[in-house]
Design a protein around this motif. Sequence first.
Motif, PDB file in Angstrom:
ATOM      1  N   ASP A   1     -18.140  12.107  18.089  1.00  0.00           N
ATOM      2  CA  ASP A   1     -16.828  12.069  18.736  1.00  0.00           C
ATOM      3  C   ASP A   1     -15.757  12.425  17.708  1.00  0.00           C
ATOM      4  N   LYS A   2     -15.066  13.538  17.907  1.00  0.00           N
ATOM      5  CA  LYS A   2     -14.073  13.990  16.931  1.00  0.00           C
ATOM      6  C   LYS A   2     -12.940  12.990  16.758  1.00  0.00           C
ATOM      7  N   ALA A   3     -12.730  12.120  17.748  1.00  0.00           N
ATOM      8  CA  ALA A   3     -11.675  11.122  17.611  1.00  0.00           C
ATOM      9  C   ALA A   3     -11.954  10.200  16.439  1.00  0.00           C
ATOM     10  N   ALA A   4     -13.233  10.004  16.156  1.00  0.00           N
ATOM     11  CA  ALA A   4     -13.606   9.141  15.036  1.00  0.00           C
ATOM     12  C   ALA A   4     -13.377   9.827  13.703  1.00  0.00           C
ATOM     13  N   HIS A   5     -13.259  11.155  13.720  1.00  0.00           N
ATOM     14  CA  HIS A   5     -13.125  11.896  12.474  1.00  0.00           C
ATOM     15  C   HIS A   5     -11.668  12.145  12.078  1.00  0.00           C
ATOM     16  N   LYS A   6     -10.764  11.973  13.008  1.00  0.00           N
ATOM     17  CA  LYS A   6      -9.380  12.288  12.703  1.00  0.00           C
ATOM     18  C   LYS A   6      -8.795  11.316  11.695  1.00  0.00           C
ATOM     19  N   ALA A   7      -9.085  10.041  11.879  1.00  0.00           N
ATOM     20  CA  ALA A   7      -8.544   9.023  10.985  1.00  0.00           C
ATOM     21  C   ALA A   7      -9.512   8.796   9.843  1.00  0.00           C
ATOM     22  N   ILE A   8      -9.645   9.795   8.974  1.00  0.00           N
ATOM     23  CA  ILE A   8     -10.624   9.666   7.902  1.00  0.00           C
ATOM     24  C   ILE A   8     -10.149   8.720   6.816  1.00  0.00           C
ATOM     25  N   CYS A   9      -8.876   8.431   6.770  1.00  0.00           N
ATOM     26  CA  CYS A   9      -8.341   7.474   5.810  1.00  0.00           C
ATOM     27  C   CYS A   9      -7.410   6.504   6.529  1.00  0.00           C
TER      28      CYS A   9
ATOM     29  N   TYR B   1      -8.768  -3.538   3.599  1.00  0.00           N
ATOM     30  CA  TYR B   1     -10.166  -3.711   3.961  1.00  0.00           C
ATOM     31  C   TYR B   1     -10.425  -5.189   4.223  1.00  0.00           C
ATOM     32  N   LYS B   2     -11.357  -5.432   5.118  1.00  0.00           N
ATOM     33  CA  LYS B   2     -11.778  -6.796   5.395  1.00  0.00           C
ATOM     34  C   LYS B   2     -13.122  -7.018   4.709  1.00  0.00           C
TER      35      LYS B   2
ATOM     36  N   TYR C   1     -16.815   5.771   0.240  1.00  0.00           N
ATOM     37  CA  TYR C   1     -17.791   4.817   0.763  1.00  0.00           C
ATOM     38  C   TYR C   1     -17.112   3.794   1.666  1.00  0.00           C
ATOM     39  N   ALA C   2     -15.998   3.254   1.208  1.00  0.00           N
ATOM     40  CA  ALA C   2     -15.311   2.212   1.962  1.00  0.00           C
ATOM     41  C   ALA C   2     -14.785   2.736   3.299  1.00  0.00           C
ATOM     42  N   GLU C   3     -14.249   3.961   3.298  1.00  0.00           N
ATOM     43  CA  GLU C   3     -13.735   4.525   4.544  1.00  0.00           C
ATOM     44  C   GLU C   3     -14.872   4.824   5.526  1.00  0.00           C
ATOM     45  N   ARG C   4     -15.973   5.334   5.021  1.00  0.00           N
ATOM     46  CA  ARG C   4     -17.119   5.589   5.901  1.00  0.00           C
ATOM     47  C   ARG C   4     -17.649   4.288   6.491  1.00  0.00           C
ATOM     48  N   GLN C   5     -17.740   3.266   5.635  1.00  0.00           N
ATOM     49  CA  GLN C   5     -18.248   1.983   6.103  1.00  0.00           C
ATOM     50  C   GLN C   5     -17.312   1.359   7.136  1.00  0.00           C
ATOM     51  N   ARG C   6     -16.014   1.513   6.937  1.00  0.00           N
ATOM     52  CA  ARG C   6     -15.056   0.970   7.896  1.00  0.00           C
ATOM     53  C   ARG C   6     -15.232   1.655   9.263  1.00  0.00           C
ATOM     54  N   LEU C   7     -15.376   2.978   9.263  1.00  0.00           N
ATOM     55  CA  LEU C   7     -15.599   3.704  10.510  1.00  0.00           C
ATOM     56  C   LEU C   7     -16.920   3.291  11.165  1.00  0.00           C
ATOM     57  N   ARG C   8     -17.930   3.115  10.335  1.00  0.00           N
ATOM     58  CA  ARG C   8     -19.243   2.751  10.851  1.00  0.00           C
ATOM     59  C   ARG C   8     -19.214   1.380  11.522  1.00  0.00           C
ATOM     60  N   GLU C   9     -18.513   0.438  10.888  1.00  0.00           N
ATOM     61  CA  GLU C   9     -18.410  -0.900  11.465  1.00  0.00           C
ATOM     62  C   GLU C   9     -17.589  -0.906  12.744  1.00  0.00           C
ATOM     63  N   LYS C  10     -16.568  -0.062  12.768  1.00  0.00           N
ATOM     64  CA  LYS C  10     -15.745   0.016  13.976  1.00  0.00           C
ATOM     65  C   LYS C  10     -16.575   0.545  15.143  1.00  0.00           C
TER      66      LYS C  10
ATOM     67  N   PRO D   1     -23.038  -8.049  13.454  1.00  0.00           N
ATOM     68  CA  PRO D   1     -22.656  -9.445  13.722  1.00  0.00           C
ATOM     69  C   PRO D   1     -22.537 -10.302  12.471  1.00  0.00           C
ATOM     70  N   GLU D   2     -23.399 -10.042  11.495  1.00  0.00           N
ATOM     71  CA  GLU D   2     -23.386 -10.876  10.295  1.00  0.00           C
ATOM     72  C   GLU D   2     -22.131 -10.689   9.449  1.00  0.00           C
ATOM     73  N   LEU D   3     -21.379  -9.599   9.689  1.00  0.00           N
ATOM     74  CA  LEU D   3     -20.151  -9.366   8.927  1.00  0.00           C
ATOM     75  C   LEU D   3     -18.942 -10.108   9.503  1.00  0.00           C
ATOM     76  N   LYS D   4     -19.075 -10.672  10.663  1.00  0.00           N
ATOM     77  CA  LYS D   4     -18.016 -11.503  11.259  1.00  0.00           C
ATOM     78  C   LYS D   4     -16.680 -10.744  11.374  1.00  0.00           C
ATOM     79  N   GLY D   5     -16.754  -9.470  11.704  1.00  0.00           N
ATOM     80  CA  GLY D   5     -15.542  -8.679  11.860  1.00  0.00           C
ATOM     81  C   GLY D   5     -15.081  -7.981  10.599  1.00  0.00           C
ATOM     82  N   ALA D   6     -15.757  -8.202   9.485  1.00  0.00           N
ATOM     83  CA  ALA D   6     -15.383  -7.553   8.224  1.00  0.00           C
ATOM     84  C   ALA D   6     -15.931  -6.128   8.172  1.00  0.00           C
ATOM     85  N   ASP D   7     -15.402  -5.346   7.242  1.00  0.00           N
ATOM     86  CA  ASP D   7     -15.891  -3.991   7.041  1.00  0.00           C
ATOM     87  C   ASP D   7     -17.167  -3.981   6.204  1.00  0.00           C
ATOM     88  N   PHE D   8     -17.258  -4.912   5.287  1.00  0.00           N
ATOM     89  CA  PHE D   8     -18.420  -5.072   4.418  1.00  0.00           C
ATOM     90  C   PHE D   8     -18.296  -6.427   3.743  1.00  0.00           C
ATOM     91  N   SER D   9     -19.311  -6.811   3.017  1.00  0.00           N
ATOM     92  CA  SER D   9     -19.257  -8.077   2.288  1.00  0.00           C
ATOM     93  C   SER D   9     -19.272  -7.799   0.793  1.00  0.00           C
TER      94      SER D   9
END
Length: 340
Positions: free
Chosen positions: A48-56, A61-62, A107-116, A121-129
């Motif tokens: 979905d290109k919508a996910a690619h527009k906000a690359i930053c 970060y959570k 890495y952090a931006e990719r992980q944030r998109l991936r979590e979104k 569930p184990e991250l409790k809404g965070a982007d990473f631990s």
Amino acid sequence: MKKYPAAALLLTAAAALIPVLPACIYGKGAMPDDTVQITTNEVGLSADKAAHKAICSDQPYKVLDIESGKVLEVSVRDYVIGAVCAEMPASFHEEALKAQAAAAHTYAERQRLREKASPAPELKGADFSNDTAVYQGFFTKEQARERFGGKFEESYSKISAAVDEVLPYIITYDDAPIIAAFHSMSAGYTESAENIWGTHVDYLVEVDSRSDLTAPKFREEKKLSRDELKNALESAFEDISLGDDMSEWIQIKTTSDAGTVLSAEAGGKSVTGNDIRNALSLRSASFDVRIEGDTAIFTTKGYGHGVGMSQYGANAMAEEGKSWRDIIAHYYPDCTIAEC
């Protein structure tokens, strides 16, 4: 350029990783260990290109603190500084630190998109631990102060300056943040993701990194007694048969052009070089073995999984006058440095 189908890029990298050295040890001269840039949950971003527009994003970060169970909000700048503090020696050249910062931010931006897209569930809404067995290393300022000791002000200022220069950028491929894999040092050439994790990635391919051959502890030996090797192999691999001849316990079958053991036999069981690496806690899957009496001697080259950017290779390029952009272009071919 090739597109990755949604949820098609499953990289089973956890099998290739050995535990990350405690940062306090690494900060005192030990070699940096594997990146945890890629985990068993790493998948291709949605088509979905919508996910690619906000690359930053400039939103904090959570980060789930695994000790307290609390989700902390950390500014983008503080997170990237903390990641570089945890992942690369401050003594490295400024341009290498910048390349590391760009990889950490990506890495952090990719992980944030991936979590979104697919929350864990184990991250409790965070982007990473801050669990370095699963995610990229990260130090708070207080942890960095403890690591650097009397050199804190000098080291933290140097890393902060490097981060500030590259913070407006991340590394992209097909308009999405890349899988910014990195490792300590290669065996002379970096490895392809396909050889290590079984999935082709256009920009994680073999590249020349022969400057690693002069890195500290490039070639290391590990000796295991007959009993130590027997116990390790039998613990790691079920239904293996180890006869009296130690020289037949491990048979290397195929290696990659970059030197990684791709296939082998352990007690008659088909395994990979990474399987053996994990079983015996070797520094890399680029190894050979010889038997002397009742001792098995494993000689490894490089340190880490070998995919993506070599940190020592990046430092060598920087020492030769190359910029962080040159380093990124070399280790992540055909990728783009995109402005946020």
